[in-house]
Motif scaffolding. Structure first.
Motif: not given
Length: 334
Positions: A139-141, A235-237, A316-319
């Motif tokens: 996961k990423f913050k 898409a961005g953030k 991570e995968e979703e991001l």
């Protein structure tokens, strides 16, 4: 002779007294009765909200608001008492008829229609397409504690405002009484909380919410929500749909707050209040539709999506799939 004169004077005195009393009684009968703004206390209970029903044509207050007197020519606005022609919003003819028709026949049914259609559409999407599922290993913050605090600080009063607003729209169908009066008061106070956190949220996410050219690709793919495949989405953030919601929730929310306060405090003349009420309701259609959409996307469209705004982390995968450009920023293009 003296007896006759005395009798005549007495008779005339009685006639004059009777006539005077008759005139007084007639005057009282013909005098304009004060407007009772609380005639529908079952639903609202306060004149500020109930008086909205007097903004239409053929109403006792359709010419007098906040001390501004306008002469009505039939159902249209004529001239001020000093003879000057009314210009600007006050001079728009037919606004009373438009407002009356919308208020009495269309606003509530349209709100009901928007809610039903949007819910049915997403129910169909859930049954036919279903939710997207991603691995949630690494996961990423993506959201700080401040982001989370400000988001919920704006989101909670925003949802309260929408819910209590709908309660007032359908007040008569819900039986009126204390719950609707309480909803009106909560609606009023929640507005100020939203304004505070809404401004903070607007400043906080203004930059990432700006539209980019790659957002056009998101629209072409409909965000990838019409397919169960894990095709990368440009898409961005925030994706293009989230950006639309951001602008509608902030700028649109501020307009809703402003128009609502104008109506609450009766700021302006009769036509300005009518136009304000129309803007408030029409904008409300879109906000209710997008709020339901936002809730569906967060809770049902993507498995675990709501967790990112609860703890600030995203898998991570979703991001990589749903926010590809932002993922590249986080990983340095790796």
């Amino acid at each position: 002779m003296n007896i006759s004169k005395t009798f005549l004077k007495g008779a005339l005195g009685l006639l004059l007294l009777f006539g005077l009393n008759s005139q007084i009684a007639l005057g009282k009968e013909n005098a304009q009765k004060p407007v009772n703004f609380n005639y529908n206390t079952k639903i609202y209970g306060t004149h500020q909200i109930e008086a909205i029903k007097n903004w239409g044509i053929n109403s006792p207050t359709s010419g007098v608001v906040s001390g501004s007197v306008m002469q009505m020519q039939g159902m249209n606005i004529g001239v001020l008492e000093n003879g000057e022609k009314i210009t600007g919003i006050r001079g728009i003819k037919g606004l009373g008829q438009i407002f009356t028709i919308l208020q009495n026949k269309f606003f509530a049914p349209i709100f009901a229609g928007v809610i039903i259609v949007v819910i049915l559409a997403f129910f169909g999407h859930y049954k036919i397409v279903g939710k997207k599922r991603f691995q949630h290993g690494k996961k990423f913050k993506v959201f700080s504690n401040y982001n989370i605090l400000v988001h919920w600080g704006a989101a909670v009063p925003f949802m309260v405002i929408c819910l209590t607003g709908l309660m007032m729209i359908f007040g008569d169908k819900l039986g009126g009484g204390y719950p609707i009066r309480l909803a009106k008061n909560i609606h009023f106070f929640a507005t100020f909380v939203f304004i505070l956190f809404g401004v903070l949220m607007f400043l906080m996410w203004l930059k990432p919410a700006l539209f980019k050219l790659y957002d056009l690709g998101w629209f072409k793919m409909m965000g990838g929500y019409l397919s169960t495949s894990k095709t990368p989405v440009p898409a961005g953030k925030f994706n293009a749909g989230q950006k639309i919601w951001f602008w509608l929730a902030t700028i649109g929310g501020f307009i809703m707050a402003g128009t609502g306060l104008i109506m609450h405090f009766f700021y302006g003349d009769i036509n300005f209040l009518r136009l304000t009420a129309i803007i408030h309701n029409v904008l409300g259609f879109g906000i209710i539709a997008m709020l339901i959409t936002h809730i569906y996307m967060a809770l049902f469209a993507i498995e675990g999506a709501i967790e990112s705004i609860l703890d600030g982390n995203m898998g991570e995968e979703e991001l990589a799939i749903m926010h590809g450009f932002y993922y590249q920023e986080l990983t340095g293009g790796r």
